[in-house]
Scaffold this active site. Sequence first.
Site, PDB file in Angstrom:
ATOM      1  N   ASP A 106       0.714  -0.996  -0.058  1.00 12.19           N
ATOM      2  CA  ASP A 106      -0.337  -0.112   0.015  1.00 12.19           C
ATOM      3  C   ASP A 106       1.173   0.992   0.242  1.00 12.19           C
ATOM      4  OD1 ASP A 106       0.994  -0.259   2.587  1.00 12.19           O
ATOM      5  OD2 ASP A 106      -0.837   0.056   3.824  1.00 12.19           O
ATOM      6  N   LYS A 157       9.219  25.212  19.521  1.00 16.44           N
ATOM      7  CA  LYS A 157       9.335  24.426  17.699  1.00 16.44           C
ATOM      8  C   LYS A 157       9.407  23.868  16.457  1.00 16.44           C
ATOM      9  CE  LYS A 157       4.578  27.763  18.606  1.00 16.44           C
ATOM     10  NZ  LYS A 157       3.889  28.176  17.682  1.00 16.44           N
ATOM     11  N   ASP A 211       2.307   6.672   2.164  1.00 15.29           N
ATOM     12  CA  ASP A 211       1.942   5.447   2.490  1.00 15.29           C
ATOM     13  C   ASP A 211       0.404   5.726   2.619  1.00 15.29           C
ATOM     14  OD1 ASP A 211       0.409   3.765   4.179  1.00 15.29           O
ATOM     15  OD2 ASP A 211       0.965   4.460   6.141  1.00 15.29           O
TER      16      ASP A 211
END
Length: 241
Positions: A106, A157, A211
């Site tokens: 997949d 961050k 994916d």
Amino acid sequence: MRAVILAGGKGTRLRPFTTSFPKPLMPVGDIPILEIVLRQLRMHGVTEVTMLTGHLAYLLEGYFTDGSELGMKIEYIREDAPLGTAGPLRSLTGKVFDDFFVMNGDLLCNMDFSALMKQHKAEANPVTVSTYVRSEKIELGVLKVAEGGRVYGYEEKPTLRYDVSMGVYAMSPSVLERIPDGFYDMPTLILDLLAAGFEVGSRRHDGLWLDIGRPDDYDEANYLFRNDPELFLPGYAPPSR
């Protein structure tokens, strides 16, 4: 050359579509994702395929039949119960005598499978893992804290980069004998090989990798393949409408 395709998952991240449709048959553009994978492997000399199936296996078997239309020979092994990503490979012990590919059915990528196998054979490791650099942005301030609680660093961050497994492996037949009965995952196999003193190789892929079990990746895969299928299948011409 042989490839083992892991195609037995239920595709829970793509529900409700995969409730009545196996994830490897999800269309990318005008062709099932697993057909793209098989066509790519055929371009790199794979002529024998063992497809490990489970969820809605009969639909996969009905679509690909014996593989002759793709210039391959496909055999199917059905799981009666989930065995993980490595457990089903045990059924190939004593039946495979040369290095082979193992991969999820997949994923969409444009990697050089021949180069992966060439490196695997040259290094003679039991397993070579294809890797990809994935970036993850942390939406928080990250502190570096020493023993006793003293702060010695602060990054707001940050974007962290990791080498992640693509779900594509080159393997040697000797690995099959090390897989126990029952449920057994690929990460456990890798860790067990390392614990036993074996070296595990890796090859980084710098191209495209998606994916399709991730909804965002699935949308991007459709966009890329519709606009330029030759990114993944050189010479492929979509059927005329």
